[in-house]
Motif scaffolding. Structure first.
Motif, PDB file in Angstrom:
ATOM      1  N   GLN A 190      -9.963  -0.732   2.217  1.00  0.00           N
ATOM      2  CA  GLN A 190      -9.271  -1.761   1.425  1.00  0.00           C
ATOM      3  C   GLN A 190      -8.538  -2.767   2.317  1.00  0.00           C
ATOM      4  O   GLN A 190      -8.267  -3.896   1.893  1.00  0.00           O
ATOM      5  CB  GLN A 190      -8.275  -1.110   0.459  1.00  0.00           C
ATOM      6  CG  GLN A 190      -8.883  -0.132  -0.533  1.00  0.00           C
ATOM      7  CD  GLN A 190      -9.922  -0.795  -1.427  1.00  0.00           C
ATOM      8  OE1 GLN A 190      -9.675  -1.852  -1.996  1.00  0.00           O
ATOM      9  NE2 GLN A 190     -11.094  -0.187  -1.517  1.00  0.00           N
ATOM     10  N   LEU A 230      -2.492   5.522  -3.168  1.00  0.00           N
ATOM     11  CA  LEU A 230      -3.244   6.763  -2.965  1.00  0.00           C
ATOM     12  C   LEU A 230      -2.417   7.913  -3.507  1.00  0.00           C
ATOM     13  O   LEU A 230      -1.194   7.942  -3.340  1.00  0.00           O
ATOM     14  CB  LEU A 230      -3.559   6.981  -1.480  1.00  0.00           C
ATOM     15  CG  LEU A 230      -4.336   8.266  -1.147  1.00  0.00           C
ATOM     16  CD1 LEU A 230      -5.342   8.026  -0.020  1.00  0.00           C
ATOM     17  CD2 LEU A 230      -3.409   9.423  -0.779  1.00  0.00           C
ATOM     18  N   VAL A 238       0.875  -1.177   0.000  1.00  0.00           N
ATOM     19  CA  VAL A 238       0.000   0.000   0.000  1.00  0.00           C
ATOM     20  C   VAL A 238       0.908   1.221   0.000  1.00  0.00           C
ATOM     21  O   VAL A 238       1.668   1.435   0.944  1.00  0.00           O
ATOM     22  CB  VAL A 238      -0.905   0.011   1.242  1.00  0.00           C
ATOM     23  CG1 VAL A 238      -1.852   1.211   1.208  1.00  0.00           C
ATOM     24  CG2 VAL A 238      -1.672  -1.298   1.373  1.00  0.00           C
ATOM     25  N   ILE A 244      -8.503   4.008   2.140  1.00  0.00           N
ATOM     26  CA  ILE A 244      -7.436   2.999   2.179  1.00  0.00           C
ATOM     27  C   ILE A 244      -7.731   1.963   3.262  1.00  0.00           C
ATOM     28  O   ILE A 244      -7.580   0.750   3.044  1.00  0.00           O
ATOM     29  CB  ILE A 244      -6.066   3.670   2.426  1.00  0.00           C
ATOM     30  CG1 ILE A 244      -5.634   4.488   1.213  1.00  0.00           C
ATOM     31  CG2 ILE A 244      -5.008   2.610   2.762  1.00  0.00           C
ATOM     32  CD1 ILE A 244      -5.308   3.690  -0.036  1.00  0.00           C
TER      33      ILE A 244
END
Length: 445
Positions: A286, A183, A106, A283
């Motif tokens: 997720q 992101l 991430v 986020i």
């Protein structure tokens, strides 16, 4: 595994060294200068170099990985020895990828807000005891180290920096991570010493989006026109999730986020922080953290280090320090301060000391950045300009570029400190914006 760090004392490098030591690796390192808090933290772990300097004899054939920091130069003697022996040399981000290539990565990217968003995500995950590997650019409450690496965790959360990877790897750091989930918070020209044009800078973000793994996810700020352009132009396949500033109100100095679960009281302020929070929420979804759990945790988030961080003063005066130095960050921080403190007298201090912020071309970006403050002060050191071999800059030039004739401009620390002493710190609120320390100014007194 035996690892050696060239330039172990950097804020990122020493945290990685500690994380590897905690993981059970053999860790050695060198540097020509190591300052606090890196020095004490390395010493506590038993990996502080005994002498400062570069020692090629430390580079032996049995080293599995040499990790090269940005502070080192291309002609570093230890680097030369590592090349001579044919050792594997990694940049900091390259090594992080090697540690996380079998995990779900991430990556939080953007010219501004990435540290805060990463910090918010980690705060929420920590609150709910969801264990992940991570790398973040600020010291966080409840965390001993800015890097965590394990064998077992499924996820790794990485703050994605667009600056260069190492002296011998001139790719942007975030291009090495290959995110599964990403992101993008915003794009505003930065690092002018490396990216000479705005398009060159934007191109790093185009490449970042192109590096998202097939079928991955991109959460992006739909209020940023440059971000939207990059996302819409992307040709690779990934899922797109836009976010924007949520509704909120300020009541009696307290910020309340409007949500489907009712009003959520927050410990931070500023519309940019609410926007960051919305990105962090998507986020966390997720990662399996649903909205109710997110809001429960985020109420206790007090901010990342030096991001609108309240300083406890001996006289109980109200003072916040912020890492803001790039124009977009300064404007967002000043706006947040104005919104939060409508009735109080507002003082804002900005230190210009990076290559970008002192560049005459880049100074154009600061137009009206300090507007709305009752007293606005800019400090830069004439000596710093000489050290950086840059042309002199006059206070009048600064006022012109900021489009603020009332701006107070100081060019040496003694004058700034003398002015500081004349101010009643209990009468008004103070915002101190710098990635430096205003020439050694003690903000607690």
């Amino acid at each position: 595994m035996k690892t050696h760090f060239i330039a172990i004392g950097g804020s990122a490098m020493h945290n990685l060294a500690i994380a590897l030591k905690d993981k059970g690796y053999q860790v050695t390192g060198s540097d020509d200068a190591i300052f606090e808090p890196s020095r004490s933290r390395l010493e506590k772990k038993g990996i502080l170099p005994q002498e400062m300097g570069w020692f090629p004899e430390k580079i032996t054939a049995d080293i599995d990985a040499v990790i090269l920091g940005m502070h080192a130069h291309q002609d570093n003697p230890e680097l030369a020895r590592a090349k001579e022996l044919g050792l594997k040399i990694y940049s900091y981000p390259e090594f992080l990828y090697e540690q996380s290539k079998n995990k779900t990565r991430v990556v939080i990217a953007g010219s501004h807000g990435k540290t805060t968003i990463t910090s918010m995500i980690l705060h929420v995950l920590n609150f709910h005891r969801k264990d992940v590997d991570f790398m973040v650019g600020a010291q966080l409450e409840g965390f001993d180290c800015m890097v965590k690496l394990t064998q077992d965790n499924d996820f790794m959360v990485l703050e994605g920096d667009e600056y260069l990877s190492s002296p011998i790897d001139l790719r942007s750091k975030f291009l090495l991570y290959q995110p599964n989930i990403a992101l993008m918070s915003g794009i505003a020209w930065d690092h002018i010493n490396v990216f000479k044009t705005f398009d060159d800078y934007i191109d790093q973000f185009r490449k970042f989006v192109a590096s998202i793994t097939p079928g991955g996810v991109l959460v992006y700020n739909e209020e940023d026109a440059e971000v939207v352009k990059v996302v819409e132009a992307a040709e690779n396949y990934f899922r797109k999730i836009p976010y924007k500033t949520p509704e909120y109100e300020i009541t009696n100095g307290k910020v309340y986020l409007k949500s489907e679960m009712g009003d959520v009281p927050l410990s931070v302020f500023g519309s940019h922080n609410l926007l960051n929070m919305e990105g962090a929420r998507h986020i966390c979804q997720q990662l399996g953290i649903m909205d109710e759990a997110f809001y429960e945790a985020i109420m206790s988030f007090k901010g990342a280090s030096k991001r609108l961080e309240k300083v406890e003063r001996e006289d109980q005066g109200t003072l916040y320090k912020d890492f803001a130095h790039a124009p977009s960050k300064v404007k967002a921080t000043v706006k947040a301060f104005q919104e939060q403190f409508k009735k109080e007298k507002k003082y804002g201090f900005l230190e210009l000391h990076t290559y970008s912020s002192l560049n005459p071309v880049f100074l154009e970006q600061y137009d009206h950045a300090m507007d709305g403050l009752d007293e606005a002060v800019v400090f830069y050191s004439e000596d710093a300009l000489k050290i950086k071999r840059m042309e002199p800059i006059s206070p009048e030039f600064i006022k012109e570029k900021f489009k603020n004739a009332a701006l107070k401009v100081f060019t040496n620390a003694e004058d700034l400190h003398a002015y500081w002493e004349t101010l009643d710190k209990t009468n008004g609120v103070f915002l101190m914006m710098s990635s430096g320390n205003f020439g050694g100014l003690d903000l607690t007194k």
